[in-house]
Write a protein that holds these residues in place. Structure first.
Motif, PDB file in Angstrom:
ATOM      1  N   TRP A  76      11.865   2.049   3.284  1.00 41.32           N
ATOM      2  CA  TRP A  76      11.328   0.693   3.416  1.00 41.32           C
ATOM      3  C   TRP A  76       9.821   0.684   3.431  1.00 41.32           C
ATOM      4  O   TRP A  76       9.196  -0.330   3.104  1.00 41.32           O
ATOM      5  CB  TRP A  76      11.953  -0.002   4.619  1.00 41.32           C
ATOM      6  CG  TRP A  76      13.414  -0.202   4.324  1.00 41.32           C
ATOM      7  CD1 TRP A  76      14.450   0.571   4.759  1.00 41.32           C
ATOM      8  CD2 TRP A  76      13.975  -1.171   3.436  1.00 41.32           C
ATOM      9  NE1 TRP A  76      15.619   0.137   4.208  1.00 41.32           N
ATOM     10  CE2 TRP A  76      15.368  -0.935   3.388  1.00 41.32           C
ATOM     11  CE3 TRP A  76      13.446  -2.204   2.671  1.00 41.32           C
ATOM     12  CZ2 TRP A  76      16.233  -1.712   2.617  1.00 41.32           C
ATOM     13  CZ3 TRP A  76      14.302  -2.975   1.911  1.00 41.32           C
ATOM     14  CH2 TRP A  76      15.675  -2.723   1.883  1.00 41.32           C
ATOM     15  N   THR A 115       9.077   0.559  -0.185  1.00 39.33           N
ATOM     16  CA  THR A 115       9.343  -0.798  -0.659  1.00 39.33           C
ATOM     17  C   THR A 115       8.160  -1.709  -0.364  1.00 39.33           C
ATOM     18  O   THR A 115       7.613  -2.355  -1.263  1.00 39.33           O
ATOM     19  CB  THR A 115      10.607  -1.352   0.024  1.00 39.33           C
ATOM     20  OG1 THR A 115      11.676  -0.444  -0.206  1.00 39.33           O
ATOM     21  CG2 THR A 115      10.971  -2.721  -0.505  1.00 39.33           C
ATOM     22  N   VAL A 116       7.747  -1.738   0.904  1.00 41.69           N
ATOM     23  CA  VAL A 116       6.662  -2.636   1.302  1.00 41.69           C
ATOM     24  C   VAL A 116       5.340  -2.184   0.688  1.00 41.69           C
ATOM     25  O   VAL A 116       4.596  -2.979   0.111  1.00 41.69           O
ATOM     26  CB  VAL A 116       6.570  -2.708   2.841  1.00 41.69           C
ATOM     27  CG1 VAL A 116       5.313  -3.429   3.266  1.00 41.69           C
ATOM     28  CG2 VAL A 116       7.787  -3.405   3.404  1.00 41.69           C
ATOM     29  N   THR A 158      17.922  -3.200   5.556  1.00 37.84           N
ATOM     30  CA  THR A 158      16.570  -3.058   6.068  1.00 37.84           C
ATOM     31  C   THR A 158      16.645  -2.967   7.586  1.00 37.84           C
ATOM     32  O   THR A 158      17.287  -3.813   8.204  1.00 37.84           O
ATOM     33  CB  THR A 158      15.710  -4.278   5.678  1.00 37.84           C
ATOM     34  OG1 THR A 158      15.815  -4.497   4.282  1.00 37.84           O
ATOM     35  CG2 THR A 158      14.262  -4.050   6.040  1.00 37.84           C
ATOM     36  N   ALA A 196      11.541  -3.488  10.920  1.00 36.73           N
ATOM     37  CA  ALA A 196      11.123  -2.365  10.089  1.00 36.73           C
ATOM     38  C   ALA A 196       9.638  -2.170  10.313  1.00 36.73           C
ATOM     39  O   ALA A 196       8.831  -2.981   9.903  1.00 36.73           O
ATOM     40  CB  ALA A 196      11.411  -2.659   8.625  1.00 36.73           C
TER      41      ALA A 196
END
Lengths: 178, 441
Positions: B172, B175-176, B327, B331
């Motif tokens: 994640w 992803t971010v 998620t 997160a």
């Protein structure tokens, strides 16, 4: 160098030619280096995508319960109201985390872009706290846009429900099956 | 062996003398030793003072060394494949003999290096050490720019490093992080595609981050580090050296009789000019061997001992395997990126019906501005040269205050992100219990 400026308007001198050739050499070398650097960089841009396809069969419509079903693989919420279907993306429009659906205590009906819609959930993002209403409208947090709605259809061959994840639609879209 | 009969630059002892017999032998100990050759023969007492530099640069370098050394066994054990990366890290943690310790050393050294490099930057700013003093040919401003670049490389090394276990944090975070990259106007989506090697996070992403982490970025940091050190010598040592050089009575030295002094000898032309009388004065300088080497050894070995012992007792966490389907809630990025996570949360701006994504404002514009402002600051700082190399000089009070306020803001945001954010990124007091939420939808 002073005599060069003095005779700059005159015919080409051997010194000028040598300087010119040296410059050509240097620039050729630089261009060659840049070309090799670009070639190396270009090799890192994929030519073939092994990503999962954007048009996905989701199963026969009869398998979808009335209300909402979350499909984690496709990061998609599929809603069913009798014979009417619509699908909302679970990808947060802020930075791409998967939002979670939270059931509302009371189901309400809201008019979205001219058509009535039953609102049973709201969506919350765990990464930066964006909030969306049940139709995907962003109402709080950093999300800049509503959640995407995707095009649904029925497969011609086996009658499965098909989503096109590359084809966002507006919020009046509904799929009505026979 | 007789010390009197040796040639200049040839040291009688095979390594170096911890306690040299003479100044000459102390100088030879530096010149003839490969490891020590980047040190000056003599050092100003002021620049060795604990309270001036706090030795934060040396601590950072020691951590970099420790990271390189501890990274090597991990490189043999980690498998950069999406199927096996998580398992290989789990093996390092639970199966490999001393594996957990090596991994902990690597992880703690990385965390402390981010902190040490940041504090080093704060120290250099507050003491105005990027300012040029009295020397000729000084370019401390460029060494500051190199330093800012090294901070960015350090952060990117940490970012690429914590992806390698391929656990939930890793997945994640990519992803971010890569979605922030794609918020760059026009080129954004292309940059993201180049970073992750496609449009979804998969094997090409892991191998790209792995190569960046073990080859590209360490190589870059090593090069920048070498240049950083070289520049310090070219700039005549730490900024406090200029102060010391400027202090004694100038009248004693006839004009024009200055030495171009690099402390390894007389340099040709471009070295900074420091008045020989003050630098060579026995009461202000000491021999580098053993005074500088002793302190450098204390700091380096102390840093290594601290990290090594800490790692025996504190193990490294490993989250669940990367799961593209869920998620985690909340997160969270690692602590040194949480201030950025806070900023991207709070900077989505609505202008009429037009909305600018916080990913762009908070993830690209604000950090970009901070970096550009920081790098350009030596040219914007108009305080006198005498303000260089001193803690909190009157002439730099305002800029030091503003800088400290920005640092404080970053620290407050880091604290809020670490201790006050709960499920759905909601605000909770650190002592407040988080509500029980169903983990499955």
């Amino acid at each position: 160098m002073t005599d060069k400026t003095a005779k700059s308007s005159g015919p080409t001198r051997p010194g000028d030619r040598r300087e010119f050739l040296v410059r050509i050499g240097i620039w050729t070398g630089l261009v060659a280096l840049a070309g090799q650097a670009l070639a190396s960089l270009r090799s890192l841009v994929p030519n073939v995508s092994y990503d999962s396809p954007t048009t996905v069969k989701l199963g026969p419509p009869s398998e979808f319960p009335d209300g909402m079903k979350f499909l984690p693989e496709e990061r998609l919420f599929v809603f069913r109201e009798g014979r009417i279907f619509h699908a909302i993306s679970a990808v947060c429009t802020h930075l791409g985390c998967t939002v979670r659906a939270e059931a509302l205590s009371q189901i309400e009906t809201k008019t979205v872009e001219g058509s009535p819609l039953r609102i049973s959930h709201r969506f919350l993002c765990p990464c930066h706290g964006s909030r969306y209403t049940g139709d995907g409208e962003n109402v709080a947090g950093p999300a800049p846009r509503p959640l995407a709605w995707y095009h649904l259809s029925i497969a011609a061959d086996d009658g499965q429900l098909v989503v096109d994840l590359a084809h966002p639609v507006d919020r009046s879209f509904r799929l009505t099956i026979a | 062996m007789e010390t009197t009969g040796t040639a200049p630059g040839v040291h009688p002892k095979p390594l170096w003398s911890v306690a040299p017999d003479s100044d000459r032998q102390a100088g030879d100990a530096v010149v003839s030793n490969f490891v020590l050759h980047w040190f000056p023969a003599k050092a100003l007492k002021d620049s060795l003072a604990w309270r001036y530099s706090l030795w934060l640069g040396t601590i950072s370098a020691a951590l970099l060394l420790l990271l390189t050394v501890s990274g090597l066994p991990l490189l043999f054990l980690h498998v950069p494949s999406v199927e096996r990366a998580y398992g290989s890290v789990k093996d390092i943690e639970y199966v490999v003999t001393f594996g957990y310790w090596i991994r902990s050393v690597h992880r703690f050294a990385a965390h402390f290096m981010v902190a040490a490099v940041f504090l080093h930057l704060v120290r250099v700013f507050l003491t105005g050490a990027y300012k040029n003093g009295t020397g000729r040919g000084q370019h401390r401003e460029w060494n500051w720019v190199i330093g800012v670049a090294m901070l960015l490389v350090t952060l990117f090394l940490s970012f690429t490093g914590y992806l390698l276990p391929w656990d939930q944090l890793a997945y994640w975070a990519v992803t971010v992080g890569t979605n922030i990259a794609s918020a760059v106007p026009l080129a954004g989506p292309k940059i993201r595609e180049l970073l992750i090697g496609g449009r979804t996070i998969d094997q090409p992403t892991l191998i790209r981050f792995s190569v960046m982490h073990v080859v590209l970025l360490p190589g870059l940091l090593g090069g920048l580090f070498a240049y950083h050190m070289w520049r310090i010598r070219k700039d005549g040592g730490l900024a406090t050296a200029d102060r010391a050089a400027a202090l004694p009575a100038r009248a004693e030295v006839p004009a024009g009789k200055t030495k171009t002094y690099t402390l390894l000898g007389i340099a040709r032309g471009t070295g900074p000019t420091i008045r020989a009388s003050s630098v060579e004065a026995p009461d202000t300088t000491v021999n580098s061997v053993p005074d500088l080497t002793r302190r450098a050894a204390i700091v380096t070995l102390g840093t290594m001992a601290f990290i090594s012992i800490l790692s025996v007792f504190v193990h490294s966490p490993l989250e669940e395997p990367a799961n593209a389907l869920v998620t985690p809630n909340p997160a969270k990025a690692p602590w040194y990126f949480l201030w950025l996570q806070e900023i991207v949360t709070d900077t989505t701006i609505k202008i009429g019906s037009f909305t600018v994504n916080g990913a762009f404002i908070g993830g690209v514009v604000l950090p970009g501005l901070l970096v550009v402002l920081m790098a350009a600051w030596p040219w914007l700082d108009r305080s006198p040269a005498a303000a260089a190399g001193r803690w909190f000089p009157q002439s730099r009070r305002t800029q030091n205050l503003v800088f400290l306020l920005i640092v404080l803001a970053v620290l407050v945001l880091t604290f809020v992100g670490t201790f006050c954010r709960g499920p759905y990124w909601g605000l909770y007091w650190p002592w407040q219990a988080w509500p029980e939420l169903p983990t499955r939808i």
